[in-house]
Design a protein around this motif. Sequence first.
Motif, PDB file in Angstrom:
ATOM      1  N   ARG A  21       0.827  -1.213   0.000  1.00 49.63           N
ATOM      2  CA  ARG A  21       0.000   0.000   0.000  1.00 49.63           C
ATOM      3  C   ARG A  21       0.859   1.259   0.000  1.00 49.63           C
ATOM      4  O   ARG A  21       0.510   2.249  -0.637  1.00 49.63           O
ATOM      5  CB  ARG A  21      -0.939   0.001   1.195  1.00 49.63           C
ATOM      6  N   LYS A  22       1.973   1.221   0.705  1.00 47.37           N
ATOM      7  CA  LYS A  22       2.879   2.364   0.739  1.00 47.37           C
ATOM      8  C   LYS A  22       3.444   2.634  -0.655  1.00 47.37           C
ATOM      9  O   LYS A  22       3.518   3.784  -1.097  1.00 47.37           O
ATOM     10  CB  LYS A  22       4.009   2.096   1.736  1.00 47.37           C
ATOM     11  N   GLU A  23       3.820   1.576  -1.370  1.00 45.70           N
ATOM     12  CA  GLU A  23       4.328   1.722  -2.730  1.00 45.70           C
ATOM     13  C   GLU A  23       3.237   2.241  -3.662  1.00 45.70           C
ATOM     14  O   GLU A  23       3.492   3.097  -4.514  1.00 45.70           O
ATOM     15  CB  GLU A  23       4.887   0.395  -3.234  1.00 45.70           C
ATOM     16  N   ALA A  24       2.025   1.739  -3.513  1.00 46.07           N
ATOM     17  CA  ALA A  24       0.903   2.205  -4.334  1.00 46.07           C
ATOM     18  C   ALA A  24       0.617   3.674  -4.056  1.00 46.07           C
ATOM     19  O   ALA A  24       0.339   4.454  -4.981  1.00 46.07           O
ATOM     20  CB  ALA A  24      -0.335   1.356  -4.059  1.00 46.07           C
ATOM     21  N   TYR A  25       0.703   4.072  -2.790  1.00 45.29           N
ATOM     22  CA  TYR A  25       0.487   5.466  -2.413  1.00 45.29           C
ATOM     23  C   TYR A  25       1.545   6.366  -3.046  1.00 45.29           C
ATOM     24  O   TYR A  25       1.227   7.419  -3.603  1.00 45.29           O
ATOM     25  CB  TYR A  25       0.513   5.614  -0.889  1.00 45.29           C
ATOM     26  N   ALA A  26       2.804   5.955  -2.984  1.00 49.17           N
ATOM     27  CA  ALA A  26       3.889   6.752  -3.565  1.00 49.17           C
ATOM     28  C   ALA A  26       3.701   6.892  -5.069  1.00 49.17           C
ATOM     29  O   ALA A  26       3.901   7.972  -5.639  1.00 49.17           O
ATOM     30  CB  ALA A  26       5.231   6.114  -3.250  1.00 49.17           C
ATOM     31  N   LYS A  27       3.290   5.814  -5.711  1.00 51.51           N
ATOM     32  CA  LYS A  27       3.053   5.843  -7.161  1.00 51.51           C
ATOM     33  C   LYS A  27       1.894   6.794  -7.488  1.00 51.51           C
ATOM     34  O   LYS A  27       1.985   7.602  -8.410  1.00 51.51           O
ATOM     35  CB  LYS A  27       2.750   4.436  -7.668  1.00 51.51           C
ATOM     36  N   ALA A  28       0.822   6.716  -6.724  1.00 55.47           N
ATOM     37  CA  ALA A  28      -0.338   7.580  -6.948  1.00 55.47           C
ATOM     38  C   ALA A  28       0.022   9.042  -6.704  1.00 55.47           C
ATOM     39  O   ALA A  28      -0.386   9.926  -7.465  1.00 55.47           O
ATOM     40  CB  ALA A  28      -1.498   7.156  -6.049  1.00 55.47           C
ATOM     41  N   GLU A  29       0.798   9.275  -5.658  1.00 56.28           N
ATOM     42  CA  GLU A  29       1.213  10.642  -5.342  1.00 56.28           C
ATOM     43  C   GLU A  29       2.055  11.222  -6.481  1.00 56.28           C
ATOM     44  O   GLU A  29       1.848  12.365  -6.896  1.00 56.28           O
ATOM     45  CB  GLU A  29       2.003  10.650  -4.043  1.00 56.28           C
ATOM     46  N   LEU A  30       2.966  10.444  -7.002  1.00 54.70           N
ATOM     47  CA  LEU A  30       3.799  10.882  -8.118  1.00 54.70           C
ATOM     48  C   LEU A  30       2.947  11.194  -9.344  1.00 54.70           C
ATOM     49  O   LEU A  30       3.150  12.207 -10.017  1.00 54.70           O
ATOM     50  CB  LEU A  30       4.846   9.816  -8.445  1.00 54.70           C
ATOM     51  N   GLU A  31       1.973  10.345  -9.604  1.00 54.11           N
ATOM     52  CA  GLU A  31       1.082  10.550 -10.747  1.00 54.11           C
ATOM     53  C   GLU A  31       0.266  11.831 -10.578  1.00 54.11           C
ATOM     54  O   GLU A  31       0.095  12.610 -11.524  1.00 54.11           O
ATOM     55  CB  GLU A  31       0.156   9.344 -10.886  1.00 54.11           C
ATOM     56  N   ILE A  32      -0.212  12.086  -9.373  1.00 55.87           N
ATOM     57  CA  ILE A  32      -0.998  13.295  -9.109  1.00 55.87           C
ATOM     58  C   ILE A  32      -0.147  14.538  -9.312  1.00 55.87           C
ATOM     59  O   ILE A  32      -0.571  15.502  -9.955  1.00 55.87           O
ATOM     60  CB  ILE A  32      -1.586  13.256  -7.684  1.00 55.87           C
ATOM     61  N   PHE A  33       1.083  14.536  -8.772  1.00 57.00           N
ATOM     62  CA  PHE A  33       1.957  15.692  -8.946  1.00 57.00           C
ATOM     63  C   PHE A  33       2.309  15.906 -10.409  1.00 57.00           C
ATOM     64  O   PHE A  33       2.409  17.033 -10.877  1.00 57.00           O
ATOM     65  CB  PHE A  33       3.225  15.561  -8.097  1.00 57.00           C
ATOM     66  N   SER A  34       2.487  14.823 -11.133  1.00 55.43           N
ATOM     67  CA  SER A  34       2.779  14.921 -12.559  1.00 55.43           C
ATOM     68  C   SER A  34       1.609  15.564 -13.309  1.00 55.43           C
ATOM     69  O   SER A  34       1.804  16.466 -14.131  1.00 55.43           O
ATOM     70  CB  SER A  34       3.064  13.530 -13.122  1.00 55.43           C
ATOM     71  N   LYS A  35       0.403  15.109 -13.004  1.00 56.46           N
ATOM     72  CA  LYS A  35      -0.788  15.681 -13.651  1.00 56.46           C
ATOM     73  C   LYS A  35      -0.956  17.147 -13.258  1.00 56.46           C
ATOM     74  O   LYS A  35      -1.321  17.974 -14.089  1.00 56.46           O
ATOM     75  CB  LYS A  35      -2.035  14.880 -13.269  1.00 56.46           C
ATOM     76  N   TYR A  36      -0.694  17.464 -11.997  1.00 51.52           N
ATOM     77  CA  TYR A  36      -0.801  18.847 -11.534  1.00 51.52           C
ATOM     78  C   TYR A  36       0.189  19.737 -12.289  1.00 51.52           C
ATOM     79  O   TYR A  36      -0.171  20.817 -12.744  1.00 51.52           O
ATOM     80  CB  TYR A  36      -0.534  18.919 -10.032  1.00 51.52           C
ATOM     81  N   GLY A  37       1.414  19.262 -12.422  1.00 46.84           N
ATOM     82  CA  GLY A  37       2.424  20.025 -13.156  1.00 46.84           C
ATOM     83  C   GLY A  37       2.011  20.260 -14.596  1.00 46.84           C
ATOM     84  O   GLY A  37       2.177  21.353 -15.140  1.00 46.84           O
ATOM     85  N   ARG A  38       1.477  19.247 -15.240  1.00 40.34           N
ATOM     86  CA  ARG A  38       1.028  19.367 -16.628  1.00 40.34           C
ATOM     87  C   ARG A  38      -0.118  20.375 -16.718  1.00 40.34           C
ATOM     88  O   ARG A  38      -0.144  21.212 -17.615  1.00 40.34           O
ATOM     89  CB  ARG A  38       0.603  17.998 -17.151  1.00 40.34           C
ATOM     90  N   LEU A  39      -1.060  20.312 -15.762  1.00 39.42           N
ATOM     91  CA  LEU A  39      -2.178  21.256 -15.777  1.00 39.42           C
ATOM     92  C   LEU A  39      -1.707  22.694 -15.556  1.00 39.42           C
ATOM     93  O   LEU A  39      -2.206  23.624 -16.198  1.00 39.42           O
ATOM     94  CB  LEU A  39      -3.216  20.879 -14.715  1.00 39.42           C
ATOM     95  N   LYS A  40      -0.750  22.887 -14.650  1.00 39.91           N
ATOM     96  CA  LYS A  40      -0.215  24.234 -14.425  1.00 39.91           C
ATOM     97  C   LYS A  40       0.471  24.744 -15.694  1.00 39.91           C
ATOM     98  O   LYS A  40       0.354  25.918 -16.043  1.00 39.91           O
ATOM     99  CB  LYS A  40       0.771  24.248 -13.255  1.00 39.91           C
ATOM    100  N   PHE A  41       1.185  23.864 -16.383  1.00 40.77           N
ATOM    101  CA  PHE A  41       1.837  24.251 -17.628  1.00 40.77           C
ATOM    102  C   PHE A  41       0.792  24.653 -18.669  1.00 40.77           C
ATOM    103  O   PHE A  41       0.925  25.683 -19.340  1.00 40.77           O
ATOM    104  CB  PHE A  41       2.700  23.100 -18.147  1.00 40.77           C
ATOM    105  N   GLU A  42      -0.270  23.864 -18.784  1.00 39.56           N
ATOM    106  CA  GLU A  42      -1.331  24.192 -19.731  1.00 39.56           C
ATOM    107  C   GLU A  42      -2.010  25.504 -19.357  1.00 39.56           C
ATOM    108  O   GLU A  42      -2.375  26.298 -20.227  1.00 39.56           O
ATOM    109  CB  GLU A  42      -2.349  23.051 -19.808  1.00 39.56           C
ATOM    110  N   GLU A  43      -2.184  25.742 -18.065  1.00 39.83           N
ATOM    111  CA  GLU A  43      -2.771  27.002 -17.600  1.00 39.83           C
ATOM    112  C   GLU A  43      -1.897  28.181 -18.024  1.00 39.83           C
ATOM    113  O   GLU A  43      -2.403  29.196 -18.500  1.00 39.83           O
ATOM    114  CB  GLU A  43      -2.913  26.972 -16.080  1.00 39.83           C
ATOM    115  N   LEU A  44      -0.595  28.039 -17.864  1.00 40.98           N
ATOM    116  CA  LEU A  44       0.319  29.107 -18.286  1.00 40.98           C
ATOM    117  C   LEU A  44       0.236  29.344 -19.786  1.00 40.98           C
ATOM    118  O   LEU A  44       0.288  30.484 -20.251  1.00 40.98           O
ATOM    119  CB  LEU A  44       1.758  28.778 -17.882  1.00 40.98           C
ATOM    120  N   GLN A  45       0.123  28.274 -20.539  1.00 41.88           N
ATOM    121  CA  GLN A  45      -0.004  28.428 -21.985  1.00 41.88           C
ATOM    122  C   GLN A  45      -1.282  29.187 -22.339  1.00 41.88           C
ATOM    123  O   GLN A  45      -1.276  30.028 -23.236  1.00 41.88           O
ATOM    124  CB  GLN A  45       0.001  27.068 -22.679  1.00 41.88           C
TER     125      GLN A  45
END
Length: 85
Positions: A21-45
């Motif tokens: 579960r800890k590994e799954a949580y870390a993977k999910a957290e990384l995915e969320i931050f990645s999506k957030y970063g992409r959305l912020k980039f799109e917002e800037l565009q």
Amino acid sequence: MAKLQNYKEQLDKAQAKYKSRKEAYAKAELEIFSKYGRLKFEELQLKNNSRNLDIDELVLEQKAINKNLKQRLKAEKLNEQIHNN
């Protein structure tokens, strides 16, 4: 002794489940931050629709802004030290 062995097996199962579960949580957290970063980039565009933004360009801009802020903070701290003496 059988109870002790049973408890050890339960502990081992619980530890394995926790690790999984800890590994799954870390993977999910990384995915969320990645999506957030992409959305912020799109917002800037979208905000800067007059120019086509590149992620490398944004990184360079942010580094320049950070450098400028560090210099300003350093100058303010020095100025404060002068006034305090």
